[in-house]
Design a protein around this motif. Sequence first.
Motif, PDB file in Angstrom:
ATOM      1  N   VAL A 127       0.827  -1.215   0.000  1.00  0.00           N
ATOM      2  CA  VAL A 127       0.000   0.000   0.000  1.00  0.00           C
ATOM      3  C   VAL A 127       0.857   1.260   0.000  1.00  0.00           C
ATOM      4  O   VAL A 127       0.685   2.155  -0.841  1.00  0.00           O
ATOM      5  N   PHE A 128       1.823   1.353   0.917  1.00  0.00           N
ATOM      6  CA  PHE A 128       2.488   2.629   1.143  1.00  0.00           C
ATOM      7  C   PHE A 128       3.755   2.823   0.320  1.00  0.00           C
ATOM      8  O   PHE A 128       4.338   3.916   0.344  1.00  0.00           O
ATOM      9  N   ARG A 129       4.175   1.793  -0.443  1.00  0.00           N
ATOM     10  CA  ARG A 129       5.225   2.005  -1.434  1.00  0.00           C
ATOM     11  C   ARG A 129       4.635   2.175  -2.830  1.00  0.00           C
ATOM     12  O   ARG A 129       5.365   2.369  -3.796  1.00  0.00           O
ATOM     13  N   HIS A 130       3.332   2.113  -2.892  1.00  0.00           N
ATOM     14  CA  HIS A 130       2.635   2.283  -4.172  1.00  0.00           C
ATOM     15  C   HIS A 130       2.717   3.738  -4.604  1.00  0.00           C
ATOM     16  O   HIS A 130       2.629   4.646  -3.773  1.00  0.00           O
ATOM     17  N   PRO A 131       2.902   4.026  -5.885  1.00  0.00           N
ATOM     18  CA  PRO A 131       3.007   5.418  -6.325  1.00  0.00           C
ATOM     19  C   PRO A 131       1.687   6.179  -6.273  1.00  0.00           C
ATOM     20  O   PRO A 131       1.687   7.409  -6.354  1.00  0.00           O
ATOM     21  N   ILE A 132       0.563   5.495  -6.149  1.00  0.00           N
ATOM     22  CA  ILE A 132      -0.748   6.144  -6.213  1.00  0.00           C
ATOM     23  C   ILE A 132      -1.556   5.942  -4.940  1.00  0.00           C
ATOM     24  O   ILE A 132      -2.193   6.874  -4.436  1.00  0.00           O
ATOM     25  N   MET A 133      -1.552   4.744  -4.389  1.00  0.00           N
ATOM     26  CA  MET A 133      -2.482   4.394  -3.325  1.00  0.00           C
ATOM     27  C   MET A 133      -2.387   5.272  -2.071  1.00  0.00           C
ATOM     28  O   MET A 133      -3.419   5.576  -1.458  1.00  0.00           O
ATOM     29  N   PRO A 134      -1.210   5.710  -1.601  1.00  0.00           N
ATOM     30  CA  PRO A 134      -1.189   6.567  -0.410  1.00  0.00           C
ATOM     31  C   PRO A 134      -2.009   7.843  -0.560  1.00  0.00           C
ATOM     32  O   PRO A 134      -2.601   8.325   0.403  1.00  0.00           O
ATOM     33  N   ARG A 135      -2.057   8.395  -1.795  1.00  0.00           N
ATOM     34  CA  ARG A 135      -2.869   9.595  -2.024  1.00  0.00           C
ATOM     35  C   ARG A 135      -4.352   9.274  -1.853  1.00  0.00           C
ATOM     36  O   ARG A 135      -5.111  10.057  -1.274  1.00  0.00           O
ATOM     37  N   LEU A 136      -4.756   8.130  -2.354  1.00  0.00           N
ATOM     38  CA  LEU A 136      -6.154   7.728  -2.236  1.00  0.00           C
ATOM     39  C   LEU A 136      -6.512   7.460  -0.783  1.00  0.00           C
ATOM     40  O   LEU A 136      -7.618   7.774  -0.330  1.00  0.00           O
ATOM     41  N   VAL A 137      -5.597   6.865  -0.053  1.00  0.00           N
ATOM     42  CA  VAL A 137      -5.840   6.570   1.364  1.00  0.00           C
ATOM     43  C   VAL A 137      -6.009   7.871   2.147  1.00  0.00           C
ATOM     44  O   VAL A 137      -6.909   7.993   2.994  1.00  0.00           O
ATOM     45  N   ALA A 138      -5.159   8.863   1.892  1.00  0.00           N
ATOM     46  CA  ALA A 138      -5.250  10.134   2.609  1.00  0.00           C
ATOM     47  C   ALA A 138      -6.575  10.835   2.317  1.00  0.00           C
ATOM     48  O   ALA A 138      -7.215  11.384   3.224  1.00  0.00           O
ATOM     49  N   ALA A 139      -7.008  10.819   1.055  1.00  0.00           N
ATOM     50  CA  ALA A 139      -8.277  11.449   0.695  1.00  0.00           C
ATOM     51  C   ALA A 139      -9.446  10.746   1.364  1.00  0.00           C
ATOM     52  O   ALA A 139     -10.350  11.388   1.913  1.00  0.00           O
ATOM     53  N   ALA A 140      -9.435   9.421   1.333  1.00  0.00           N
ATOM     54  CA  ALA A 140     -10.531   8.660   1.939  1.00  0.00           C
ATOM     55  C   ALA A 140     -10.558   8.843   3.446  1.00  0.00           C
ATOM     56  O   ALA A 140     -11.632   8.928   4.058  1.00  0.00           O
ATOM     57  N   ALA A 141      -9.384   8.890   4.084  1.00  0.00           N
ATOM     58  CA  ALA A 141      -9.335   9.067   5.536  1.00  0.00           C
ATOM     59  C   ALA A 141      -9.897  10.422   5.933  1.00  0.00           C
ATOM     60  O   ALA A 141     -10.642  10.538   6.921  1.00  0.00           O
ATOM     61  N   THR A 142      -9.569  11.455   5.186  1.00  0.00           N
ATOM     62  CA  THR A 142     -10.099  12.789   5.471  1.00  0.00           C
ATOM     63  C   THR A 142     -11.610  12.815   5.290  1.00  0.00           C
ATOM     64  O   THR A 142     -12.348  13.371   6.124  1.00  0.00           O
ATOM     65  N   LEU A 143     -12.079  12.222   4.206  1.00  0.00           N
ATOM     66  CA  LEU A 143     -13.520  12.160   3.947  1.00  0.00           C
ATOM     67  C   LEU A 143     -14.242  11.424   5.075  1.00  0.00           C
ATOM     68  O   LEU A 143     -15.290  11.873   5.570  1.00  0.00           O
TER      69      LEU A 143
ATOM     70  N   ALA B  81      -3.154   1.322 -14.118  1.00  0.00           N
ATOM     71  CA  ALA B  81      -3.248   0.056 -13.378  1.00  0.00           C
ATOM     72  C   ALA B  81      -2.076  -0.874 -13.667  1.00  0.00           C
ATOM     73  O   ALA B  81      -1.475  -1.438 -12.765  1.00  0.00           O
ATOM     74  N   ASP B  82      -1.726  -1.058 -14.934  1.00  0.00           N
ATOM     75  CA  ASP B  82      -0.677  -2.014 -15.277  1.00  0.00           C
ATOM     76  C   ASP B  82       0.675  -1.589 -14.715  1.00  0.00           C
ATOM     77  O   ASP B  82       1.399  -2.366 -14.117  1.00  0.00           O
ATOM     78  N   THR B  83       1.013  -0.291 -14.917  1.00  0.00           N
ATOM     79  CA  THR B  83       2.298   0.203 -14.436  1.00  0.00           C
ATOM     80  C   THR B  83       2.381   0.127 -12.925  1.00  0.00           C
ATOM     81  O   THR B  83       3.377  -0.300 -12.354  1.00  0.00           O
ATOM     82  N   ALA B  84       1.280   0.521 -12.263  1.00  0.00           N
ATOM     83  CA  ALA B  84       1.283   0.485 -10.801  1.00  0.00           C
ATOM     84  C   ALA B  84       1.438  -0.924 -10.290  1.00  0.00           C
ATOM     85  O   ALA B  84       2.147  -1.180  -9.321  1.00  0.00           O
TER      86      ALA B  84
END
Length: 421
Positions: free
Chosen positions: A215-231, A407-410
């Motif tokens: 999750v947290f070495r992913h280039p995209i997922m940490p941003r999504l997690v932060a947005a969802a946590a704030t929401l 998706a593929d690159t990630a």
Amino acid sequence: MSRSLWRHRDFMVLWSGRTLSETGDAISLLAIPLLAVTVLDAGALEVGVLTATRMVAYLLISLPAGVWVDRWPKRMLMVICLLLRAGLVATVAVGAWFGWVTMAQLWIVALLSGVCTVLYETAHHSLVPTIVAPDQLLDANGKMSTTYSVSMIAGYSVGGALISVMGVARTVGLDALAYLGNACSLLLIRRDEPARAEARERHFRRELAEGFSFVFRHPIMPRLVAAAATLNLFSQMIFALSVLYLVRVLRLSEGQVALTLALITIGGVTGGLVSGRLARVVGTARIIWAAPLGLGWLVLLVPASRPGWGMATYTLGMAALSALFAIYNAASISYRQRVCPPELLGRMTASVRWVIFGVMPLGALLGGALGSWIGVRPTLWIAAAGVWASGLWVLLSPLRWMRDLPADTAGKRNEEAIQVG
């Protein structure tokens, strides 16, 4: 073109059983806070604690839950959790029937039910990709989001009618029957789960770290997690005070509260129905920040509501929040499921949910504490502004310039990250 899920037997069985239990959930989500407010005379802080205890399990066991789900048969784990939840809800119904129910009992039942919910939901999100094809995930999650909202409408509507006829105390027990129905439906699924890897010795900490690493070495997922946590943090402040706000500030009757909560879920139904098409038109990356920023400002109608006409503005603001969740969840969950290796689905889901759901009891407690300190309406103004601002995590990131998530690159990058970590 993927096969229609309407002709996918196992998905339809899974979907129908979940719909039944979610309808029962809605009855309890209406009846138990009403029981606390109208029968036990609970205040803002007590209601906030009630909501928090239901969610605190995400902080306590989300991470080990991911390891357990990846180790154990998912369907059997879900069945056990449903049976335990049925028993816990039944104790509230019995206590309410005989007149000895207390706030302490409600808090304990909420806490233990939350533990079962964490295990059930983690297993569910890991089970869906084993039942449907990868190109059916967006459709499947969109249907689940829509059904959740429809179930809320049915549960609140039925719950409101039952409360009027039977009283708030006796209505709670129907949730137990819904859980039993969902447990039976899971036993009817024919497709076997993929065999779990047994190639190496089990090591709890290492398995736990692999989920975090993904999750947290992913280039995209940490941003999504932060947005969802704030929401989730700010929306939970609103949810924790909803019944109290409707009853004591907007001065609605129990029947009007049920009707309002049922109407709110129309937003979720609409959001779930359009989520897949909207993501394809707008872009799977853009939709993640466009949903909170485009719909979040309407949530400001909630604290702006006043007695009399307030029911309409409150309903519109909360319906926008419901639609926001449906659209955001369908896109972000589908993305996570597609890029994650099957053997890590449970731990990936648990790692994400530990953060984004772990803030929810904090939000409920914060809402209750602020509601007691500065008042319910000022607290709702703060929470509504926070809901809108959640989209800034993604807008003010490199994802702002992307139409779709790679998706593929990630996926390739994260497989490498797991090997290194």
